[in-house]
Design a protein around this motif. Structure first.
Motif, PDB file in Angstrom:
ATOM      1  N   SER A 169       7.145  -8.520  -4.445  1.00  0.00           N
ATOM      2  CA  SER A 169       7.356  -8.294  -3.013  1.00  0.00           C
ATOM      3  C   SER A 169       6.018  -8.191  -2.284  1.00  0.00           C
ATOM      4  CB  SER A 169       8.174  -7.016  -2.789  1.00  0.00           C
ATOM      5  OG  SER A 169       8.265  -6.715  -1.411  1.00  0.00           O
ATOM      6  N   TYR A 170       5.086  -7.483  -2.897  1.00  0.00           N
ATOM      7  CA  TYR A 170       3.764  -7.342  -2.278  1.00  0.00           C
ATOM      8  C   TYR A 170       3.019  -8.672  -2.250  1.00  0.00           C
ATOM      9  CZ  TYR A 170      -1.098  -6.129  -1.570  1.00  0.00           C
ATOM     10  OH  TYR A 170      -2.384  -6.100  -1.085  1.00  0.00           O
ATOM     11  N   LEU A 171       3.119  -9.453  -3.326  1.00  0.00           N
ATOM     12  CA  LEU A 171       2.401 -10.718  -3.396  1.00  0.00           C
ATOM     13  C   LEU A 171       2.967 -11.775  -2.455  1.00  0.00           C
ATOM     14  CD1 LEU A 171       1.694 -11.059  -7.229  1.00  0.00           C
ATOM     15  CD2 LEU A 171       0.198 -10.212  -5.415  1.00  0.00           C
ATOM     16  N   TYR A 172       4.115 -11.497  -1.849  1.00  0.00           N
ATOM     17  CA  TYR A 172       4.652 -12.372  -0.812  1.00  0.00           C
ATOM     18  C   TYR A 172       4.260 -11.896   0.585  1.00  0.00           C
ATOM     19  CZ  TYR A 172       7.455 -15.396  -3.815  1.00  0.00           C
ATOM     20  OH  TYR A 172       7.856 -16.337  -4.742  1.00  0.00           O
ATOM     21  N   GLY A 173       3.366 -10.916   0.650  1.00  0.00           N
ATOM     22  CA  GLY A 173       2.854 -10.478   1.939  1.00  0.00           C
ATOM     23  C   GLY A 173       3.563  -9.298   2.557  1.00  0.00           C
ATOM     24  N   ASN A 174       4.393  -8.579   1.797  1.00  0.00           N
ATOM     25  CA  ASN A 174       5.139  -7.439   2.341  1.00  0.00           C
ATOM     26  C   ASN A 174       4.367  -6.136   2.159  1.00  0.00           C
ATOM     27  OD1 ASN A 174       7.480  -9.006   3.049  1.00  0.00           O
ATOM     28  ND2 ASN A 174       7.973  -9.100   0.870  1.00  0.00           N
ATOM     29  N   HIS A 175       4.712  -5.148   2.966  1.00  0.00           N
ATOM     30  CA  HIS A 175       4.105  -3.825   2.847  1.00  0.00           C
ATOM     31  C   HIS A 175       4.640  -3.122   1.588  1.00  0.00           C
ATOM     32  CE1 HIS A 175       2.513  -4.536   6.752  1.00  0.00           C
ATOM     33  NE2 HIS A 175       3.663  -4.414   7.396  1.00  0.00           N
ATOM     34  N   VAL A 176       3.973  -2.051   1.197  1.00  0.00           N
ATOM     35  CA  VAL A 176       4.355  -1.308  -0.010  1.00  0.00           C
ATOM     36  C   VAL A 176       5.288  -0.166   0.379  1.00  0.00           C
ATOM     37  CG1 VAL A 176       3.512   0.040  -1.966  1.00  0.00           C
ATOM     38  CG2 VAL A 176       2.173  -1.892  -1.114  1.00  0.00           C
ATOM     39  N   LEU A 177       6.446  -0.115  -0.270  1.00  0.00           N
ATOM     40  CA  LEU A 177       7.428   0.931   0.000  1.00  0.00           C
ATOM     41  C   LEU A 177       7.246   2.105  -0.961  1.00  0.00           C
ATOM     42  CD1 LEU A 177      10.625  -1.290   0.449  1.00  0.00           C
ATOM     43  CD2 LEU A 177       8.996  -0.559   2.196  1.00  0.00           C
ATOM     44  N   PHE A 206      -5.576  -5.608  -0.905  1.00  0.00           N
ATOM     45  CA  PHE A 206      -6.024  -4.408  -0.208  1.00  0.00           C
ATOM     46  C   PHE A 206      -5.265  -4.240   1.104  1.00  0.00           C
ATOM     47  CE2 PHE A 206      -8.929  -7.884   0.836  1.00  0.00           C
ATOM     48  CZ  PHE A 206      -8.936  -7.868   2.217  1.00  0.00           C
ATOM     49  N   GLY A 207      -5.324  -3.026   1.637  1.00  0.00           N
ATOM     50  CA  GLY A 207      -4.606  -2.717   2.875  1.00  0.00           C
ATOM     51  C   GLY A 207      -5.005  -1.348   3.400  1.00  0.00           C
ATOM     52  N   VAL A 208      -4.100  -0.716   4.111  1.00  0.00           N
ATOM     53  CA  VAL A 208      -4.364   0.577   4.746  1.00  0.00           C
ATOM     54  C   VAL A 208      -3.226   1.531   4.416  1.00  0.00           C
ATOM     55  CG1 VAL A 208      -4.700   1.778   6.936  1.00  0.00           C
ATOM     56  CG2 VAL A 208      -5.651  -0.504   6.609  1.00  0.00           C
ATOM     57  N   ALA A 209      -3.576   2.752   4.023  1.00  0.00           N
ATOM     58  CA  ALA A 209      -2.569   3.771   3.714  1.00  0.00           C
ATOM     59  C   ALA A 209      -1.874   4.224   4.993  1.00  0.00           C
ATOM     60  CB  ALA A 209      -3.223   4.962   3.019  1.00  0.00           C
ATOM     61  N   ALA A 210      -0.558   4.196   4.995  1.00  0.00           N
ATOM     62  CA  ALA A 210       0.207   4.629   6.171  1.00  0.00           C
ATOM     63  C   ALA A 210       0.326   6.143   6.230  1.00  0.00           C
ATOM     64  CB  ALA A 210       1.591   3.993   6.156  1.00  0.00           C
ATOM     65  N   GLY A 221      12.667   6.560  -0.130  1.00  0.00           N
ATOM     66  CA  GLY A 221      12.321   5.375  -0.902  1.00  0.00           C
ATOM     67  C   GLY A 221      12.081   4.133  -0.067  1.00  0.00           C
ATOM     68  N   THR A 222      12.713   4.046   1.128  1.00  0.00           N
ATOM     69  CA  THR A 222      12.573   2.857   1.972  1.00  0.00           C
ATOM     70  C   THR A 222      11.397   2.950   2.954  1.00  0.00           C
ATOM     71  OG1 THR A 222      14.156   3.819   3.534  1.00  0.00           O
ATOM     72  CG2 THR A 222      15.031   2.336   1.839  1.00  0.00           C
ATOM     73  N   ALA A 223      10.683   4.064   2.945  1.00  0.00           N
ATOM     74  CA  ALA A 223       9.567   4.248   3.880  1.00  0.00           C
ATOM     75  C   ALA A 223       8.350   3.445   3.421  1.00  0.00           C
ATOM     76  CB  ALA A 223       9.211   5.723   3.989  1.00  0.00           C
ATOM     77  N   ILE A 224       7.580   2.947   4.373  1.00  0.00           N
ATOM     78  CA  ILE A 224       6.350   2.203   4.080  1.00  0.00           C
ATOM     79  C   ILE A 224       5.217   3.191   3.833  1.00  0.00           C
ATOM     80  CG2 ILE A 224       4.628   0.600   5.002  1.00  0.00           C
ATOM     81  CD1 ILE A 224       6.855  -0.702   6.618  1.00  0.00           C
ATOM     82  N   VAL A 225       4.601   3.116   2.664  1.00  0.00           N
ATOM     83  CA  VAL A 225       3.503   4.031   2.332  1.00  0.00           C
ATOM     84  C   VAL A 225       2.135   3.398   2.575  1.00  0.00           C
ATOM     85  CG1 VAL A 225       4.864   5.331   0.658  1.00  0.00           C
ATOM     86  CG2 VAL A 225       3.554   3.328  -0.095  1.00  0.00           C
ATOM     87  N   ALA A 226       2.072   2.052   2.615  1.00  0.00           N
ATOM     88  CA  ALA A 226       0.791   1.380   2.830  1.00  0.00           C
ATOM     89  C   ALA A 226       1.044   0.015   3.466  1.00  0.00           C
ATOM     90  CB  ALA A 226       0.023   1.213   1.521  1.00  0.00           C
ATOM     91  N   PHE A 227       0.152  -0.353   4.368  1.00  0.00           N
ATOM     92  CA  PHE A 227       0.278  -1.627   5.071  1.00  0.00           C
ATOM     93  C   PHE A 227      -0.501  -2.725   4.351  1.00  0.00           C
ATOM     94  CE2 PHE A 227       0.589   1.610   8.503  1.00  0.00           C
ATOM     95  CZ  PHE A 227       1.917   1.390   8.842  1.00  0.00           C
ATOM     96  N   HIS A 228       0.131  -3.881   4.266  1.00  0.00           N
ATOM     97  CA  HIS A 228      -0.480  -5.045   3.620  1.00  0.00           C
ATOM     98  C   HIS A 228      -1.511  -5.681   4.537  1.00  0.00           C
ATOM     99  CE1 HIS A 228      -0.738  -9.410   3.071  1.00  0.00           C
ATOM    100  NE2 HIS A 228      -0.533  -9.202   1.796  1.00  0.00           N
ATOM    101  N   GLN A 229      -2.655  -6.071   3.973  1.00  0.00           N
ATOM    102  CA  GLN A 229      -3.658  -6.840   4.711  1.00  0.00           C
ATOM    103  C   GLN A 229      -4.011  -8.147   4.015  1.00  0.00           C
ATOM    104  OE1 GLN A 229      -7.057  -4.319   5.643  1.00  0.00           O
ATOM    105  NE2 GLN A 229      -6.117  -3.680   7.566  1.00  0.00           N
ATOM    106  N   ALA A 230      -4.142  -8.101   2.700  1.00  0.00           N
ATOM    107  CA  ALA A 230      -4.447  -9.320   1.946  1.00  0.00           C
ATOM    108  C   ALA A 230      -3.974  -9.139   0.509  1.00  0.00           C
ATOM    109  CB  ALA A 230      -5.939  -9.627   1.974  1.00  0.00           C
TER     110      ALA A 230
END
Length: 248
Positions: A169-177, A206-210, A221-230
Protein backbone atom coordinates in the motif's frame (compact mmCIF):
# COMPACT_ATOMS: atom_id res chain seq x y z
CA UNK A 1 -27.65 83.56 -10.67
CA UNK A 2 -29.06 80.10 -10.19
CA UNK A 3 -29.13 79.58 -13.95
CA UNK A 4 -25.47 80.58 -14.26
CA UNK A 5 -24.49 78.13 -11.48
CA UNK A 6 -26.29 75.32 -13.29
CA UNK A 7 -24.44 76.10 -16.54
CA UNK A 8 -21.07 76.07 -14.71
CA UNK A 9 -21.86 72.69 -13.09
CA UNK A 10 -22.75 71.14 -16.45
CA UNK A 11 -19.49 72.37 -17.99
CA UNK A 12 -17.47 70.96 -15.07
CA UNK A 13 -19.13 67.57 -15.42
CA UNK A 14 -18.39 67.49 -19.16
CA UNK A 15 -14.72 68.32 -18.54
CA UNK A 16 -14.25 65.84 -15.69
CA UNK A 17 -15.97 62.77 -17.23
CA UNK A 18 -14.13 61.46 -20.34
CA UNK A 19 -17.15 59.41 -21.38
CA UNK A 20 -19.13 62.64 -21.91
CA UNK A 21 -16.41 64.81 -23.45
CA UNK A 22 -16.98 64.91 -27.27
CA UNK A 23 -13.33 65.02 -28.27
CA UNK A 24 -12.52 62.01 -26.18
CA UNK A 25 -15.49 60.12 -27.62
CA UNK A 26 -14.11 60.72 -31.10
CA UNK A 27 -10.70 59.46 -29.97
CA UNK A 28 -12.21 56.25 -28.67
CA UNK A 29 -14.10 55.62 -31.89
CA UNK A 30 -11.02 56.14 -34.00
CA UNK A 31 -9.42 53.04 -32.47
CA UNK A 32 -5.74 52.41 -31.72
CA UNK A 33 -3.44 54.89 -30.08
CA UNK A 34 -0.50 56.16 -32.09
CA UNK A 35 2.94 54.77 -31.16
CA UNK A 36 5.77 57.26 -30.95
CA UNK A 37 9.40 56.46 -31.93
CA UNK A 38 10.36 56.84 -28.28
CA UNK A 39 7.84 54.16 -27.27
CA UNK A 40 9.17 51.84 -29.97
CA UNK A 41 12.75 52.28 -28.73
CA UNK A 42 11.68 51.52 -25.17
CA UNK A 43 9.85 48.41 -26.30
CA UNK A 44 12.84 47.16 -28.31
CA UNK A 45 15.23 47.80 -25.40
CA UNK A 46 12.95 45.91 -23.02
CA UNK A 47 12.68 42.93 -25.36
CA UNK A 48 16.46 42.85 -25.83
CA UNK A 49 17.09 43.00 -22.07
CA UNK A 50 14.50 40.28 -21.49
CA UNK A 51 16.16 37.99 -24.03
CA UNK A 52 19.61 38.62 -22.54
CA UNK A 53 18.29 37.86 -19.04
CA UNK A 54 16.68 34.62 -20.23
CA UNK A 55 19.93 33.58 -21.90
CA UNK A 56 21.95 34.33 -18.78
CA UNK A 57 19.58 32.38 -16.53
CA UNK A 58 19.53 29.47 -18.96
CA UNK A 59 23.33 29.38 -18.96
CA UNK A 60 23.55 29.58 -15.16
CA UNK A 61 21.03 26.81 -14.56
CA UNK A 62 22.68 24.49 -17.09
CA UNK A 63 26.22 25.01 -15.81
CA UNK A 64 27.44 22.81 -12.97
CA UNK A 65 28.48 25.03 -10.06
CA UNK A 66 28.65 25.16 -6.24
CA UNK A 67 25.52 26.22 -4.39
CA UNK A 68 25.11 29.86 -3.40
CA UNK A 69 24.75 30.80 0.27
CA UNK A 70 20.97 31.15 -0.08
CA UNK A 71 20.66 27.82 -1.93
CA UNK A 72 22.82 26.07 0.66
CA UNK A 73 20.67 27.38 3.51
CA UNK A 74 17.44 26.26 1.82
CA UNK A 75 18.89 22.85 0.98
CA UNK A 76 20.37 22.17 4.44
CA UNK A 77 17.18 23.28 6.21
CA UNK A 78 15.23 20.72 4.22
CA UNK A 79 17.84 18.01 4.78
CA UNK A 80 18.03 18.74 8.52
CA UNK A 81 14.35 17.79 8.93
CA UNK A 82 15.39 14.18 8.31
CA UNK A 83 19.00 13.80 9.46
CA UNK A 84 19.56 16.85 11.70
CA UNK A 85 23.21 17.59 12.47
CA UNK A 86 24.25 14.38 10.78
CA UNK A 87 24.66 16.50 7.65
CA UNK A 88 28.30 16.91 8.69
CA UNK A 89 28.91 13.20 8.04
CA UNK A 90 28.06 13.73 4.38
CA UNK A 91 30.89 16.24 3.99
CA UNK A 92 33.44 15.05 6.58
CA UNK A 93 34.16 11.60 5.19
CA UNK A 94 37.27 9.54 5.89
CA UNK A 95 37.36 7.74 2.55
CA UNK A 96 37.22 10.70 0.16
CA UNK A 97 36.21 14.36 -0.06
CA UNK A 98 32.60 14.84 -1.17
CA UNK A 99 30.66 17.97 -2.10
CA UNK A 100 27.31 19.20 -3.41
CA UNK A 101 26.96 20.69 -6.88
CA UNK A 102 24.04 22.32 -8.68
CA UNK A 103 23.30 21.30 -12.26
CA UNK A 104 20.06 22.16 -14.11
CA UNK A 105 18.32 23.12 -10.82
CA UNK A 106 19.18 19.74 -9.26
CA UNK A 107 21.57 19.17 -6.36
CA UNK A 108 24.05 16.33 -6.79
CA UNK A 109 26.27 14.69 -4.18
CA UNK A 110 29.56 13.46 -5.60
CA UNK A 111 33.22 13.03 -4.82
CA UNK A 112 35.52 15.92 -5.71
CA UNK A 113 37.41 13.57 -7.98
CA UNK A 114 34.25 12.88 -9.99
CA UNK A 115 33.38 16.58 -10.07
CA UNK A 116 36.77 17.45 -11.57
CA UNK A 117 36.26 14.88 -14.29
CA UNK A 118 32.74 16.15 -14.99
CA UNK A 119 34.04 19.70 -15.48
CA UNK A 120 35.74 18.59 -18.70
CA UNK A 121 32.38 17.54 -20.16
CA UNK A 122 30.45 20.24 -22.10
CA UNK A 123 27.45 21.38 -20.07
CA UNK A 124 25.00 20.48 -22.84
CA UNK A 125 26.32 16.89 -22.79
CA UNK A 126 26.44 16.46 -19.00
CA UNK A 127 23.34 14.61 -17.85
CA UNK A 128 24.06 14.01 -14.17
CA UNK A 129 26.82 13.12 -11.71
CA UNK A 130 26.88 11.28 -8.41
CA UNK A 131 23.63 11.02 -6.45
CA UNK A 132 20.76 13.42 -6.98
CA UNK A 133 19.41 14.70 -3.65
CA UNK A 134 16.57 16.73 -5.14
CA UNK A 135 15.73 19.84 -7.10
CA UNK A 136 14.87 23.50 -6.67
CA UNK A 137 11.41 24.48 -7.86
CA UNK A 138 10.61 27.68 -9.76
CA UNK A 139 9.62 29.29 -6.46
CA UNK A 140 13.15 28.52 -5.10
CA UNK A 141 11.92 25.83 -2.70
CA UNK A 142 13.80 22.55 -2.42
CA UNK A 143 12.21 19.12 -2.87
CA UNK A 144 14.01 15.91 -1.91
CA UNK A 145 13.93 13.01 -4.36
CA UNK A 146 13.78 9.28 -3.69
CA UNK A 147 17.27 8.91 -5.22
CA UNK A 148 18.83 10.19 -1.96
CA UNK A 149 17.09 7.57 0.22
CA UNK A 150 20.31 5.63 0.81
CA UNK A 151 21.90 8.57 2.67
CA UNK A 152 18.72 9.63 4.45
CA UNK A 153 18.23 6.12 5.81
CA UNK A 154 21.85 5.91 6.93
CA UNK A 155 21.78 9.11 9.00
CA UNK A 156 18.07 9.40 9.86
CA UNK A 157 17.09 10.54 13.35
CA UNK A 158 13.56 9.12 13.33
CA UNK A 159 12.22 6.01 11.63
CA UNK A 160 8.94 4.16 11.14
CA UNK A 161 8.78 0.43 10.44
CA UNK A 162 5.85 -0.78 8.31
CA UNK A 163 4.23 -4.17 8.74
CA UNK A 164 4.35 -6.57 5.74
CA UNK A 165 0.61 -6.09 5.16
CA UNK A 166 1.09 -2.36 4.61
CA UNK A 167 4.25 -2.35 2.49
CA UNK A 168 2.51 -2.69 -0.88
CA UNK A 169 0.00 0.00 0.00
CA UNK A 170 2.82 2.38 0.86
CA UNK A 171 4.79 1.54 -2.30
CA UNK A 172 1.76 2.60 -4.35
CA UNK A 173 2.02 6.09 -2.89
CA UNK A 174 -0.43 5.84 0.04
CA UNK A 175 0.00 7.24 3.54
CA UNK A 176 0.84 4.94 6.46
CA UNK A 177 -2.08 3.88 8.65
CA UNK A 178 -1.98 2.95 12.32
CA UNK A 179 -2.96 -0.63 11.41
CA UNK A 180 0.24 -0.89 9.33
CA UNK A 181 2.53 0.65 11.94
CA UNK A 182 5.08 -1.91 13.16
CA UNK A 183 7.41 0.31 15.19
CA UNK A 184 8.31 3.95 15.54
CA UNK A 185 11.37 5.65 17.00
CA UNK A 186 10.77 6.69 20.61
CA UNK A 187 10.08 10.40 21.19
CA UNK A 188 9.39 11.14 17.53
CA UNK A 189 7.94 14.68 17.38
CA UNK A 190 4.81 15.60 15.46
CA UNK A 191 5.43 16.79 11.87
CA UNK A 192 8.99 15.45 11.97
CA UNK A 193 10.67 14.05 8.87
CA UNK A 194 10.86 10.24 9.10
CA UNK A 195 12.28 7.36 7.08
CA UNK A 196 10.06 4.36 6.34
CA UNK A 197 11.51 0.86 6.55
CA UNK A 198 10.20 -2.68 6.30
CA UNK A 199 10.31 -4.87 9.40
CA UNK A 200 13.55 -6.34 8.00
CA UNK A 201 15.14 -2.83 7.95
CA UNK A 202 14.95 -2.30 4.18
CA UNK A 203 14.50 1.44 3.37
CA UNK A 204 11.21 2.07 1.56
CA UNK A 205 10.92 5.85 1.41
CA UNK A 206 10.46 8.97 3.51
CA UNK A 207 7.70 11.29 4.69
CA UNK A 208 6.42 13.28 7.66
CA UNK A 209 5.02 12.00 10.96
CA UNK A 210 1.39 13.06 11.40
CA UNK A 211 1.51 12.43 15.18
CA UNK A 212 4.10 12.07 17.89
CA UNK A 213 5.04 8.67 19.32
CA UNK A 214 2.75 9.11 22.34
CA UNK A 215 -0.18 10.23 20.22
CA UNK A 216 0.18 7.24 17.89
CA UNK A 217 -0.57 4.84 20.74
CA UNK A 218 -4.06 6.33 21.17
CA UNK A 219 -5.10 6.30 17.49
CA UNK A 220 -7.56 3.98 15.77
CA UNK A 221 -6.40 1.50 13.14
CA UNK A 222 -7.70 3.59 10.21
CA UNK A 223 -5.95 6.81 11.31
CA UNK A 224 -3.01 8.14 9.28
CA UNK A 225 0.17 8.11 11.38
CA UNK A 226 2.58 9.40 8.71
CA UNK A 227 2.29 11.21 5.39
CA UNK A 228 3.86 9.80 2.25
CA UNK A 229 6.36 11.94 0.33
CA UNK A 230 8.47 9.51 -1.69
CA UNK A 231 8.91 5.73 -2.01
CA UNK A 232 11.02 3.26 -3.98
CA UNK A 233 7.97 2.33 -6.05
CA UNK A 234 8.64 5.54 -7.98
CA UNK A 235 11.49 3.75 -9.76
CA UNK A 236 8.75 1.84 -11.60
CA UNK A 237 5.97 4.43 -11.64
CA UNK A 238 8.27 7.32 -12.72
CA UNK A 239 11.05 5.35 -14.35
CA UNK A 240 11.71 7.78 -17.21
CA UNK A 241 11.78 10.89 -14.99
CA UNK A 242 14.15 9.38 -12.42
CA UNK A 243 16.46 7.85 -15.02
CA UNK A 244 16.92 11.29 -16.56
CA UNK A 245 18.93 12.60 -13.61
CA UNK A 246 20.03 9.56 -11.62
CA UNK A 247 23.40 7.92 -12.15
CA UNK A 248 22.70 4.89 -10.07
Amino acid sequence: LLFKLCIICVLIIIIIHPSIHPSLRVRRRRGRRTTTPHTLRLRENYQQQHQEEEGRLRKETSTMRPLTEEETTTFFEKLAKYIGRNIRFLLDRKDENYCFRLHKDRVYYASEKLVRKAQSVPRENLGCLGTCFGKFTKSKKFRLEITCLEYLARFALYKIWIKPAGVMSYLYGNHVLKAHLGRITENTPKHQGVIFLSMSDVPLGFGVAAYSTKECRKLEGTAIVAFHQADVGQYLRNEDDLAAYSSG
